[in-house]
Design a protein around this motif. Structure first.
Motif, short mmCIF file in Angstrom:
data_model
loop_
_atom_site.label_atom_id
_atom_site.label_comp_id
_atom_site.label_asym_id
_atom_site.label_seq_id
_atom_site.Cartn_x
_atom_site.Cartn_y
_atom_site.Cartn_z
N PHE A 135 0.83 -1.19 0.00
CA PHE A 135 0.00 0.00 0.00
C PHE A 135 0.87 1.24 0.00
N SER A 136 1.93 1.19 0.78
CA SER A 136 2.83 2.32 0.85
C SER A 136 3.44 2.61 -0.51
N VAL A 137 3.79 1.53 -1.24
CA VAL A 137 4.35 1.70 -2.58
C VAL A 137 3.34 2.40 -3.48
N TYR A 138 2.12 1.92 -3.42
CA TYR A 138 1.07 2.50 -4.27
C TYR A 138 0.87 3.97 -3.94
N ARG A 139 0.80 4.24 -2.64
CA ARG A 139 0.54 5.61 -2.21
C ARG A 139 1.67 6.53 -2.60
N GLU A 140 2.87 6.08 -2.37
CA GLU A 140 4.05 6.89 -2.66
C GLU A 140 4.13 7.23 -4.15
N GLY A 141 3.85 6.22 -4.97
CA GLY A 141 4.01 6.43 -6.41
C GLY A 141 2.85 7.18 -7.04
N LYS B 57 -0.07 8.58 -5.51
CA LYS B 57 -0.77 9.69 -4.88
C LYS B 57 0.17 10.81 -4.50
N TRP B 58 1.38 10.44 -4.15
CA TRP B 58 2.31 11.47 -3.73
C TRP B 58 3.40 11.71 -4.77
N PHE B 59 3.24 11.09 -5.92
CA PHE B 59 4.07 11.36 -7.09
C PHE B 59 5.56 11.22 -6.82
N ASN B 60 5.92 10.21 -6.09
CA ASN B 60 7.33 9.98 -5.84
C ASN B 60 7.68 8.57 -6.28
N MET B 61 7.78 8.40 -7.61
CA MET B 61 7.97 7.06 -8.15
C MET B 61 9.31 6.48 -7.73
N GLY B 62 10.31 7.32 -7.59
CA GLY B 62 11.62 6.84 -7.17
C GLY B 62 11.55 6.21 -5.80
N GLY B 63 10.89 6.91 -4.89
CA GLY B 63 10.75 6.38 -3.54
C GLY B 63 9.93 5.10 -3.53
N ALA B 64 8.88 5.08 -4.33
CA ALA B 64 8.04 3.88 -4.39
C ALA B 64 8.86 2.69 -4.87
N SER B 65 9.68 2.92 -5.88
CA SER B 65 10.50 1.83 -6.40
C SER B 65 11.51 1.37 -5.37
N ALA B 66 12.04 2.31 -4.62
CA ALA B 66 12.99 1.92 -3.57
C ALA B 66 12.31 1.01 -2.57
N GLN B 67 11.11 1.36 -2.18
CA GLN B 67 10.37 0.52 -1.24
C GLN B 67 10.13 -0.86 -1.82
#
Lengths: 278, 295, 427
Positions: free
Chosen positions: B251-257, B259-269
């Protein structure tokens, strides 16, 4: 259990437990079914029997989504294609991984499993970019063509199963001069029918229920899209039209139940041997 | 693990034919999943503006990201309860349904229904089950003289969610174990009876060892499912603008990428998640060598 | 062999069926016809109406073809983001005002000011307050297509049963509180409350708490979007008021209880009043109870409500911006707005249509004028970068207050720094 206890007590107990379990597991589904038969004003009642009952939700469903039958057909043939693709290619690769000795086998298999492990939320965009580059976005191709190039789950499942087939069979065939393909086709595949049926069921189910991929890759042409996308439109931001949503779900799920009921004998016997016997 | 047949001479072509489709898939998957995710994790990308390189910064940020830490803990706690739970309950259900009583096919279908019940319907029913004031569970507890439990409160919510997920997974687990059980030759049990063994002894000495391969397969599957659990948790804990009170990594990955437009962070997670699961799988394969009994 | 032939035949026919539908609709111009893509969220009914709007538009503009792509709310943003990331953004798409800033700051949107300058009358007759959210220093990057104001809905049947007069424009928040208490009842005498006086969504600000804050003279966020003002002055009083209604009086069902009814107890017929926007009207009309609307109750300082809008924007990278603009212009013009009014979900931004029978005399006979009058005292819903993350901090933070697990003071102490951190990141 004491040896003196009459047999029927055991059977009674078994039935009792099964009924209890069935109530727990099937309960929500039955509620879903009964809600689809209720009037919208009654949709929050917690009863299992719809009273008064009505078929108007199904009528409304068809009225608001007249393309429903077409969408069911779309879902069906996409799922069927996906299933065929997976069964063929996964069994081929599984044979290679299970029965053939070649360099890099373990490495490739591990790589395969790793691709399985990355969450779809982050692979969505890279995959989209690749498909876009291929010019497939806006078509149905991304929904079934990838099924024809293998998959981690299917390959793993069939490989486990193949591992249980006695090596002696293959070696004997070898001594008779059989080629690899012959061994695959004549020995392994026929013995693996139940596992293949299992893979077929899971693959079909997965494709049928898929919302994200048809949504992303196809234009929302009501004629060409799948049933999951069509039904998703009833889920508004402050959704609450339960009766019609449940009607839609029942309609979309009935084919699967029928499929399961008729194949459950097949694949229960089938997954039987996957990773079990050697 | 057996060595297998060696391809002879021109059979190498046959081998290639067998592997070719999967190789394409592997190429696609490696590029599309592994390389892409690793790559994006080293950029700062909001999906629209051009991405710019940040190296390992996203990973460094994860260390201090409270939201991610919370999601990680939630996921681990959830998995620790869910995986054993699914295995044990599915096994018990399979044992129950491994009989030839009449109508067994119908019962098995009924037990499989959660797998195809819409998540939306499930979420509503579980909210009725777990409700503090009027919920079914508390009603039953009350009629037996107990105090109502706040199932959806922060103390109990994790347990409630685990129960819901186990409920949804038992159908498939049951199928796998049923198969495993039916493959055990009946003569083993007969021989045991002749030797005077009771029910429990039969279970621990015959059934359990011979079902370890199925347990192994189910463990791997459940672990991956546990770490990627999303739907039920989201449905049961969803608040307002699409957020969840127990975020999991996925869920955190989805939200980060998204909703919060941080695809880099989402990928890191996602990378962190992948590494954890891979490590676990390696552990499982080691345990397989030690504990799993192939006949 | 026959079986194999059969199997091959089956596969071949499946492939044929798939390939038959495989070809993407051509996007290239043929005979000078330009095709633009238009993405939006909505239900099947909204899709129908928009297809009609598109048909009208295409009739007036034979050289432009519009492809309509509709998804449900959640999937819409995934699809939109994916298309942008993949380099294939739609030409025109729908935008929710609060999220607008996130898109502007990513340079995803086209500046419409040049088109507006070339057509100075295009914004005439549009309610000015609806335009505010989209107006930036260097121009408009989007335009509203319809708006929503939050008003008080009430269940007439419940009021009749209790013998109470219906809400009207004399109501204050205190009146709301009193009447809500009177209408929170155990109707079947089993010792459990089964009817609540008031229900609303307390997670997102739009439905109640931003209005409450403004009514008490407070503010939600500083004008430069750097400070969260939820704990100061009027805002703190407003929170205390909500807390009193929800926890002290118990007349607002907590979120878990509301969840049992699908999230909206008013919709489920178990609450007597709610505050929500016009989009709920078609849904409520199918529920079998009689309802009507009244102005949002006044607070100690002022009467206030929230106005929000859904708008249209053009992708900065669009290949056909001129045609996209023409479509937007049509949608906010009289024909487009009339069709929207007929839909019944939202309120047209074009004054002439909103104040005409098309809107005022809709099939569902409630006091439509209330929504329009609300504009006189409405505050625009705050729009700023990082809105989603900010409101998550706030909404989640307050959640345990409404379930009774945390005190108001503790929640505010935790929320405000976290919310400010989000704002800081998004400057």
């Amino acid at each position: 259990m004491k040896k003196n206890q009459p047999k029927w007590l055991g059977t009674l107990l078994t039935y009792a437990l099964m009924l209890l379990g069935a109530a727990i597991f099937a309960g929500p589904f039955l509620w879903m079914l009964s809600t689809s038969l209720k009037f919208p004003a009654d949709q929050y009642t917690r009863t299992f029997i719809a009273d008064p009952a009505t078929l108007e939700n199904y009528a409304n469903l068809l009225r608001r989504l007249p393309e429903l039958p077409i969408q069911m057909w779309n879902s069906f043939y996409l799922a069927a294609l996906t299933t065929i693709g997976q069964v063929i290619t996964c069994s081929m690769a599984a044979f290679a991984f299970a029965a053939v000795n070649f360099k890099g086998r373990n490495f490739l298999f591990t790589l395969l499993l790793i691709t399985f492990v990355i969450p779809p939320q982050v692979t969505l965009i890279p995959n989209f970019i690749i498909f876009n580059w291929l010019g497939w976005v806006g078509t149905q191709l991304p929904l079934w063509v990838p099924a024809f190039w293998g998959g981690a789950f299917g390959t793993f499942l069939i490989r486990q199963y193949f591992l249980t087939i006695p090596r002696e069979l293959a070696e004997a065939a070898r001594m008779d001069g059989a080629s690899l393909i012959r061994i695959f086709w004549d020995i392994y595949l026929p013995l693996a029918k139940p596992a293949l049926a299992a893979l077929a069921l899971f693959t079909f189910l997965g494709s049928w229920n898929d919302l994200l991929h048809p949504l992303i890759y196809m234009p929302s042409d009501m004629q060409k899209t799948t049933i999951t996308v069509g039904l998703s439109l009833f889920q508004t931001q402050y959704g609450g039209q339960w009766t019609i949503m449940m009607a839609g779900t029942v309609v979309s799920v009935l084919p699967i139940i029928i499929l399961f009921f008729f194949t459950q004998k097949q694949f229960i016997q089938g997954i039987a041997l996957s990773g079990v016997k050697r | 693990m057996q060595d297998g047949l060696k391809p002879l001479g021109r059979e190498k072509i046959a081998l290639w034919i067998l592997l070719a489709p999967s190789m394409i898939g592997l190429l696609f998957g490696t590029i599309g999943s592994i390389i892409a995710t690793t790559g994006i994790s080293m950029f700062q990308w909001d999906l629209i503006s051009p991405a710019h390189w940040v190296g390992l910064q996203n990973f460094v940020d994860l260390v201090t990201d409270a939201g991610f830490g919370e999601a990680l803990v939630n996921t681990l706690v959830f998995s620790a309860m869910y995986v054993p739970g699914v295995i044990v309950i599915s096994l018990l259900v399979a044992l129950l349904l491994n009989t030839k009583v009449r109508g067994i096919g119908i019962f098995r279908t009924l037990f499989f229904l959660p797998s195809i019940t819409s998540a939306v319907a499930v979420s509503l029913i579980f909210s009725w089950l777990y409700a503090r004031n009027n919920g079914l569970l508390n009603y039953m507890i009350g009629s037996m003289g107990g105090a109502p439990v706040n199932w959806l409160g922060s103390d109990m919510i994790m347990y409630s969610v685990v129960i819901a997920n186990i409920w949804g997974a038992v159908g498939e687990g049951m199928v796998i174990f049923l198969a495993g059980l039916q493959a055990i030759p009946k003569d083993y049990y007969e021989a045991a009876t002749v030797d005077g063994a009771g029910g429990l002894a039969k279970f621990f000495n015959i059934t359990l060892p011979l079902i370890t391969p199925a347990i192994f397969f189910q463990t791997i599957l459940s672990t991956i499912n546990a770490f990627q659990a999303f739907e039920y948790i989201y449905m049961l804990t969803r608040r307002g603008g699409g957020d969840s009170t127990i975020p999991t990594i996925v869920f955190s990955v989805y939200r980060e990428g998204f909703k919060w437009f941080n695809m880099g962070g989402a990928s890191a997670q996602a990378m962190v998640l992948a590494v954890i699961i891979t490590v676990l799988m390696l552990v499982y394969f080691q345990l397989e060598k030690k504990y799993v009994v192939y006949e | 062999m026959k079986r194999i032939a059969f199997v091959v035949l089956v596969i071949a026919s499946l492939l044929l069926a798939a390939c038959g539908n495989a070809t993407a609709d051509s996007q290239t111009s043929e005979d000078g016809v330009v095709t633009i893509s238009f993405m939006m969220w909505g239900s099947p009914e909204e899709l129908d109406v928009w297809n009609q709007v598109v048909a009208d538009f295409e009739a007036q503009n034979p050289t432009i073809n519009v492809e309509v792509d509709v998804s449900d709310w959640t999937s819409y943003w995934e699809k939109l983001n994916t298309n942008f990331a993949g380099g294939t953004p739609p030409d025109v798409f729908a935008m929710d005002a609060p999220l607008y800033m996130d898109w502007v700051t990513r340079d995803a949107l086209l500046n419409l000011q040049p088109y507006i300058d070339a057509n100075p009358t295009v914004l005439d007759g549009i309610y000015p307050i609806t335009l505010e959210a989209y107006q930036l220093e260097d121009g408009y990057y989007g335009l509203p297509r319809d708006f929503q104001t939050i008003v008080l809905f009430y269940n007439e049947d419940m009021f009749d049963a209790a013998g109470l007069p219906y809400p009207d424009d004399t109501w204050t928040l205190e009146t709301l509180r009193e009447v809500a208490q009177q209408l929170t009842l155990d109707t079947n005498g089993d010792g459990v409350i089964d009817q609540w006086g008031f229900s609303t969504d307390l997670w997102d600000m739009e439905l109640f708490w931003s209005e409450a804050i403004w009514s008490y003279g407070g503010e939600v966020i500083s004008a430069d979007h750097t400070q969260t003002l939820l704990g100061e002055g009027g805002a703190a009083d407003a929170w205390q008021f909500i807390y009193d209604m929800a926890i002290t009086d118990g007349s607002i069902p907590d979120p878990d209880t509301a969840g049992q009814f699908g999230g909206d107890p008013f919709d489920a017929g178990v609450s007597a009043m709610t505050t929500i926007g016009h989009w709920a009207v078609p849904q409520y009309a199918t529920r079998g109870f009689n309802f009507d609307v009244a102005p949002f109750p006044a607070g100690p300082s002022v009467r206030a409500t929230s106005v929000n809008s859904a708008g249209f924007v053009i992708a900065a990278e669009s290949a056909h911006p001129d045609e996209a603009w023409q479509f937007i212009q049509f949608a906010i013009g009289p024909t487009g707005q009339t069709r929207l009014a007929e839909l019944g979900f939202a309120i047209p931004v074009l004054q002439s249509i909103a104040e005409s029978p098309v809107y005022l005399d809709q099939a569902i006979a409630i006091n439509q004028q209330v929504f329009l009058d609300a504009l006189d005292y409405a505050h625009p819903k705050p729009v700023f970068r990082g809105y989603d993350q900010w409101s998550t901090e706030v909404g989640d933070g307050f959640y345990t207050v409404w379930t009774g697990e945390t005190t108001l003071a503790d929640a505010l102490a935790q929320i405000i720094p976290a919310a400010d951190a989000v704002l800081a990141e998004n400057q």
